[in-house]
Design a protein around this motif. Structure first.
Motif, PDB file in Angstrom:
ATOM      1  N   LEU A   1     -27.186 -37.198 -25.267  1.00  0.00           N
ATOM      2  CA  LEU A   1     -26.402 -38.054 -26.146  1.00  0.00           C
ATOM      3  C   LEU A   1     -27.278 -39.127 -26.800  1.00  0.00           C
ATOM      4  O   LEU A   1     -27.088 -39.484 -27.968  1.00  0.00           O
ATOM      5  N   VAL A  22     -22.776 -33.088 -29.459  1.00  0.00           N
ATOM      6  CA  VAL A  22     -21.437 -33.691 -29.467  1.00  0.00           C
ATOM      7  C   VAL A  22     -20.387 -32.654 -29.038  1.00  0.00           C
ATOM      8  O   VAL A  22     -19.457 -32.963 -28.281  1.00  0.00           O
ATOM      9  N   LEU A  81     -18.610 -40.463 -34.491  1.00  0.00           N
ATOM     10  CA  LEU A  81     -18.777 -39.594 -33.329  1.00  0.00           C
ATOM     11  C   LEU A  81     -17.604 -39.873 -32.389  1.00  0.00           C
ATOM     12  O   LEU A  81     -17.486 -40.987 -31.850  1.00  0.00           O
ATOM     13  N   PHE A 127     -15.442 -39.023 -28.975  1.00  0.00           N
ATOM     14  CA  PHE A 127     -15.565 -38.421 -27.646  1.00  0.00           C
ATOM     15  C   PHE A 127     -14.263 -38.598 -26.863  1.00  0.00           C
ATOM     16  O   PHE A 127     -13.648 -39.679 -26.919  1.00  0.00           O
TER      17      PHE A 127
END
Length: 493
Positions: A388, A462, A483, A485
Motif C-alpha cells: 500500500l 488497491v 483511493l 478502502f
C-alpha cells in the motif's frame, strides 16, 4: 594532517580555521601596525632633525660670514671664540637646547679637531670617511643605537677648507695667539685648501616614540584578541544552532534516502512479483489447457487397439511431454503462492506521512506546496503495508510530476460508515477524458517516451485490498485520485 582535518566535525573544523586565521593574522597585523607607527615616529624625528640642523648650520654661517668679519675689524686682529668661532657658538647654543629638549644633540665632528669635544667617535668617523670617499654624498640619515638610547641621526658633509679658514688652521705661528694659548699648537693645524675632515651631526632621541609604538602595538594586539574572542564566542554560540540543524537535516536526509532506497527495492520486488504472477497466469492459461487437451487426446487414441506400434510410441512421448508442461505450471503456481503477502490491521495516516517525508524534498525543489489534511484519530484498515505504501507513493509521485512549479497538492483522508477514502488532488495539467480509462492499462503512459506500469500496479494493489480507485480530471485544472478502502474487518483484540 589532511586526514585529521577531514575527519573533524564540521563545527570543530570551522572553529579551527578561525583559530588558525587568528594565529596567522595577529603577528602580521602587529608587524604592519608597528611598521606604520615606527615610520611615523621616524618621519617626525626626521622633520625635527632637519629643522634643528638647519638652525645650527644657519647660526654657524651667521657667525662665520657676518659676526666674525665685523669683530675682526673692531678688535684689530684679536680672536674671541665666543663671538668669532662658528663651531663654539653652535655648540654653546646646542647645549642650551639640550637643557630644554633632553637628548637633542648637535656636534661638529672632526677627524682632527682643535677642540677635544669635537673628536669624532667610530660611528662618526665612518660617516665622515663616506663623505670623503664620495663627494656627491652630501647627507646621511638613519637609526643609531648609542649607550644611552636610540637616536635618529642626520649627518651633513662639512665644507672643504676655504682660503679664509686657513687663517686659523694653517700653521701655529699664523693663527691667533688666543687659539694657540687655549688649545695648543698641535691639533687643528696644517690644513690644506679643499680638505674635508668634518661633518655636522644632529641626534634626535627616539626611545620615547618607539616605546609608544611598541605600547600601541601591544594595546592593538590586546584589543584585536578581545575582539576576535568576542567574534569567536558569537560565532560559536550562533552557529551551534545552525550546525545542530545541519546535523538534524543531514540525518533526516539520510533517513529519507534510506526510506527511498527501501521503497525503490520494494517497488522493484513488487514489479518482479507482479511480473511473475502475470507470467504464472499466462502459463496456466496458455500452456496448461493445451497441454491437458493434448495429453487427454493422446490417451484416448492409445485406447484404440488398431493404433500402430510406432504411432503408439509417439503418443506416449507426447503424453510424457504434456505432463512435463503441467509440472512446470504447478511449479509456477507454487512459486506464486510462496510470494503472497501478509495483511495486518494498520493506520493509513502513518503510511501517508511516511510517503510525504520521502517526496517532500522533490516537491520543495519545484516549490510545490503539499497540504496535508488528516484526522487526529487513526484510520485503520486491513493492509499489506509495503504494497500500500508503494501504491500511495506512486500516486503522489505522479501528482508531483504533473504539477508545474509553484503548484499545490492536497492530500486528505476521511472515514465514511463503510469506507476510508484517501484523496490526492493536484493543480497539474490534467488528463484528457479519452485517456482516463486507459491510464490503468499496463504500458500506457501520457509521458512521452515512457512506458507506464505504475498506475496498473496501483490498481492491482488497491484491488487486492478490496478497494477501488476513482479518478476525476479536467485538462488544465488538475486531477484527483480517490483511493477507497473497505473497513468491514475488525481488529482482533
Amino acid at each position: 594532517m589532511k586526514r585529521f582535518f577531514k575527519d573533524l566535525h564540521p563545527k570543530k573544523r570551522f572553529l579551527l580555521i578561525l583559530i588558525v586565521i587568528y594565529i596567522i593574522s595577529l603577528p602580521i597585523i602587529s608587524i604592519v601596525t608597528y611598521g606604520i607607527l615606527k615610520n611615523n615616529a621616524v618621519s617626525e624625528a626626521y622633520s625635527k632633525g632637519q629643522l634643528y640642523l638647519l638652525t645650527m648650520v644657519s647660526l654657524r654661517s651667521y657667525v662665520i660670514e657676518e659676526l666674525r668679519p665685523l669683530l675682526f675689524n673692531e678688535l684689530q686682529g684679536r680672536f674671541i671664540k665666543e663671538g668669532m668661532s662658528g663651531a663654539f657658538v653652535a655648540r654653546s647654543v646646542a647645549m642650551k637646547v639640550h637643557q630644554k629638549q633632553h637628548g637633542y644633540r648637535f656636534k661638529l665632528a672632526s677627524l682632527d679637531p682643535r677642540n677635544p669635544m669635537n673628536i669624532a667617535d667610530e660611528f662618526e668617523k665612518g660617516i665622515i670617511n663616506k663623505f670623503k670617499a664620495d663627494t656627491k654624498i652630501l647627507q646621511w640619515q638613519g637609526l643609531v643605537t648609542k649607550k644611552d638610547g636610540k637616536y635618529y641621526v642626520i649627518a651633513r658633509a662639512g665644507e672643504p677648507f676655504a682660503a679664509g679658514c686657513l687663517y686659523c688652521h694653517s700653521t701655529p705661528d699664523r693663527a691667533p695667539q688666543e687659539i694657540v694659548k687655549e688649545y695648543g699648537a698641535i691639533a687643528g693645524f696644517n690644513r690644506n685648501l679643499g680638505d674635508l675632515l668634518d661633518a655636522k651631526f644632529v641626534y634626535i632621541p627616539v626611545d620615547v616614540p618607539l616605546a609608544a609604538a611598541n605600547k600601541g602595538v601591544m594595546i592593538f594586539a590586546g584589543l584585536y584578541t578581545v575582539f576576535f574572542g568576542i567574534v569567536f564566542l558569537i560565532i560559536n554560540v550562533r552557529f551551534t544552532g545552525l550546525y545542530n540543524r545541519i546535523e538534524s537535516d543531514k540525518k533526516r536526509i539520510e533517513t529519507l534516502n534510506t526510506d527511498l532506497t527501501e521503497l525503490n527495492h520494494e517497488l522493484e520486488a513488487l514489479i518482479a512479483e507482479r511480473t511473475m504472477s502475470l507470467m504464472a497466469l499466462t502459463v496456466a492459461d496458455r500452456v496448461r489447457n493445451p497441454a491437458t487437451v493434448i495429453g487427454w487426446t493422446c490417451k484416448r487414441m492409445l485406447k484404440d487397439e488398431e493404433v500402430p506400434v510406432k504411432l503408439s510410441e509417439s503418443l506416449k512421448d507426447l503424453i510424457n511431454e504434456s505432463e512435463k508442461l503441467e509440472s512446470i505450471v504447478r511449479d509456477f503456481e507454487a512459486l506464486l503462492k510462496s510470494k503472497q503477502s501478509m495483511f495486518k490491521y494498520e493506520d493509513i495516516n502513518e503510511i501517508v506521512k511516511e510517503v510525504i517525508s520521502i517526496v517532500k524534498k522533490e516537491a520543495d525543489e519545484k516549490k510545490i506546496n503539499i497540504s496535508l489534511n488528516l484526522p487526529q484519530h487513526e484510520l485503520k484498515i486491513n493492509m499489506q503495508k509495503n504494497l500500500l505504501k508503494a501504491a500511495i507513493f506512486n500516486v503522489i509521485r505522479n501528482a508531483i510530476e504533473a504539477t508545474p512549479k509553484g503548484g499545490r497538492i492536497t492530500i486528505s483522508a476521511m472515514e465514511e460508515p463503510k469506507h476510508i477514502v484517501l484523496s490526492i488532488s493536484d493543480t497539474g495539467t490534467g488528463i484528457p477524458r479519452d485517456d482516463i480509462e486507459k491510464i490503468f492499462d499496463p504500458f500506457f503512459s501520457t509521458k512521452l517516451y515512457r512506458f507506464g506500469m505504475g498506475l496498473s500496479l496501483v490498481k492491482q494493489i488497491v484491488s487486492e485490498h478490496l478497494g477501488e480507485i476513482k479518478v476525476q480530471s479536467e485538462v488544465g485544472k488538475g486531477t484527483t485520485f480517490n483511493l477507497i478502502f473497505p473497513i468491514k474487518w475488525i481488529e482482533k483484540k
